[in-house]
Design an enzyme around this catalytic site. Structure first.
Site, mmCIF file in Angstrom:
data_model
loop_
_atom_site.group_PDB
_atom_site.id
_atom_site.type_symbol
_atom_site.label_atom_id
_atom_site.label_comp_id
_atom_site.label_asym_id
_atom_site.label_seq_id
_atom_site.Cartn_x
_atom_site.Cartn_y
_atom_site.Cartn_z
ATOM 1 N N GLU A 158 30.822 4.326 63.791
ATOM 2 C CA GLU A 158 31.417 4.429 65.126
ATOM 3 C C GLU A 158 32.977 4.893 64.917
ATOM 4 O O GLU A 158 33.595 5.473 65.644
ATOM 5 C CB GLU A 158 31.536 3.231 65.755
ATOM 6 C CG GLU A 158 32.001 3.439 67.379
ATOM 7 C CD GLU A 158 33.416 2.832 67.346
ATOM 8 O OE1 GLU A 158 33.858 3.313 68.382
ATOM 9 O OE2 GLU A 158 34.123 2.293 66.475
ATOM 10 N N ASP A 197 30.574 -1.175 61.464
ATOM 11 C CA ASP A 197 31.388 -0.567 60.546
ATOM 12 C C ASP A 197 32.958 -0.850 61.038
ATOM 13 O O ASP A 197 33.045 -1.463 62.067
ATOM 14 C CB ASP A 197 31.422 1.007 60.573
ATOM 15 C CG ASP A 197 31.579 1.743 61.625
ATOM 16 O OD1 ASP A 197 31.045 1.252 62.587
ATOM 17 O OD2 ASP A 197 32.272 2.595 61.830
#
Length: 484
Positions: A174, A109
């Site tokens: 994250e 991400d």
């Protein structure tokens, strides 16, 4: 596919040469990954995270890996609705019980990015300029994740057996706190992690042009300081000078937290810090770090301290307090003569050994209430701590660090700096506490990569040399003495 069962130093040289020859293909694949806008801050874009995880899964499967997309539950949104979290990849390549097992953590991400935010190029179109690969996620963290996968690919392309067992844990949340990952680690500790010997993380950067290994990160306690006054916003011309203003109370509270030299004024904070040892002190002296160049990169003319050692110590192993903003106060262009009804100050304290976040929360709350009481204000004060992450520190004499140093020496021809990270990477501490395994960070990002910023990039050199480093690390890890 027939493979050679043992890798020698000369064969490793052929693997590194192969990586050089394939660099254009590796850059093209990074371009395809960067093109997926897997922004975890936008729940409407979580389908893009799932798409990115599926692409990653397909890549691992082409390398012969077994992949599980592990369910990590749902997240309750502000509107009360529950949304399924993107899964976490748990993968494993072919296993040999005679080999050590390395688990590689990464995330796919990214932070939000828009061209109009100040990017020179389209953030989701990887663009090479003067040897730099610009694009969101190039450095944080799609580039490093792909570099690990390409290191595996290089061994397989030359029909060489990878000298260690490899597992992957790759997530897609994250950048917004790794929701669900802590619980998953606990659930899989006796299964997925049971045979893991080493965990390596490549989710940070060097501090200079010299390669480095990271052995510590600071934690973080984030605070909201809410001051609420009258029942509604008021006109300063009508009520100014006759009421206790919430913003004035808040500014006084924030001003009481830290002095002009950066020293935190909250009792008990500095006293909890682990003392600086002579061995650690010497380690700082040998680190490559140019103060003047760093000033230029930061756009400042003066630091709080005058020496390299002091600057690095206060970035890494001493706590710091930063004020981030005020919610509720007027901030737009132009003028507005309003007295806000309620304001919320936001600040954080970076944690270091031996600080305890729960104790820090108590110290901060008690201190702010004491300062507030001295103002004799009738307004209401509320202090909350929505984020608390512990610091992480590793033993640099651990065998994994020995292998890491040897790999850097082989690929870059230098001894790496041993550094810490001033920011927080909570998963490192979580892995350490839950699994008890050896944890090391092996960054390949450059000091000027601009993670989270406009024009994020990774140099082509770091991307390709980093891939070589990871391939060499597999070999050096296998050369350590192991008992099975």
């Amino acid at each position: 596919m027939q493979t050679t069962t043992e890798v020698s130093g000369s064969v490793l040289d052929l693997i590194l040469k192969y990586i050089d020859e394939q660099q254009n293909e590796f850059v093209q694949e990074l371009k395809e990954w960067v093109a997926i806008p897997s922004d975890s801050s936008d729940t409407q874009a979580w389908n893009e995270i799932v798409r990115m995880l599926n692409v990653t899964t397909d890549k691992i499967k082409t390398l012969g890996g077994n992949v599980e997309l592990a369910d990590v539950g749902s997240q309750k949104m502000s509107n009360g609705q529950s949304v399924d979290l993107p899964p976490v990849i748990l993968a494993e390549l072919k296993k040999d019980p005679k080999k050590p097992t390395l688990c590689i953590y990464g995330h796919v991400d990214v932070q939000p990015a828009k061209k109009e935010d100040g990017w020179t190029t389209d953030p989701y179109t990887l663009t090479e300029i003067n040897g730099n690969l610009y694009g969101r996620g190039a450095s944080d963290n799609k580039g490093p994740v792909l570099a690990w996968l390409h290191a595996v690919e290089a061994y397989q392309a030359l029909k060489q057996e990878i000298p260690v067992n490899i597992k992957f844990i790759i997530e897609g949340m994250e950048e917004t706190g790794s929701n669900g990952l802590d619980k998953l680690t606990e659930q899989r500790n006796m299964t997925f992690f049971s045979d893991v010997d080493y965990i390596v993380i490549s989710d940070n950067i060097w501090i200079s042009k010299k390669p480095a290994l990271t052995y510590g990160t600071r934690g973080n306690c984030y605070f909201f300081v809410e001051v609420e006054g009258q029942k509604q916003d008021m006109h300063s011309g009508v009520f100014g000078g006759s009421i206790h203003e919430a913003t004035a109370d808040l500014i006084a509270l924030l001003d009481s937290l830290v002095d002009s030299s950066g020293r935190i004024l909250i009792p008990g904070i500095n006293e909890a810090v682990a003392p600086l040892t002579e061995e650690e002190k010497k380690r700082y002296q040998g680190i490559e770090f140019d103060l003047e160049e760093h000033k230029k990169d930061c756009g400042v003319t003066k630091f709080l301290f005058d020496t390299k050692e002091e600057i690095l110590q206060h970035r890494w192993r001493y706590p710091s307090l930063s004020i981030h903003g005020i919610e509720g106060a007027f901030f737009e262009t132009g003028t507005k003569t309003v007295i806000p009804r309620k304001v919320i100050g936001k600040f954080s304290i970076r944690q270091v050994p031996n600080m305890d976040p729960s104790e820090v929360g108590k110290q901060v709350t008690e201190y702010l209430h004491k300062v507030f009481a001295e103002r004799n204000s009738p307004n209401q004060l509320r202090v909350t701590m929505p984020i608390s992450a512990k610091p992480w520190v590793a033993d640099v004499s651990d065998p994994q660090f020995v292998a890491g140093r040897r790999a850097i020496q082989r690929v870059f021809g230098v001894d790496p700096d041993l550094i810490c990270e001033g920011s927080s990477i909570p998963i490192a501490r979580n892995f350490q506490d839950v699994t008890g395994k050896s944890i090391m960070m092996m960054p390949i990002g450059g000091a000027d990569d601009g993670e989270h910023s406009q024009n994020e990039k990774m140099s082509r050199s770091n991307y390709i040399q980093g891939t070589k480093l990871f391939a060499a690390f597999f070999y050096e890890l296998s050369q350590l003495p192991h008992k099975y």
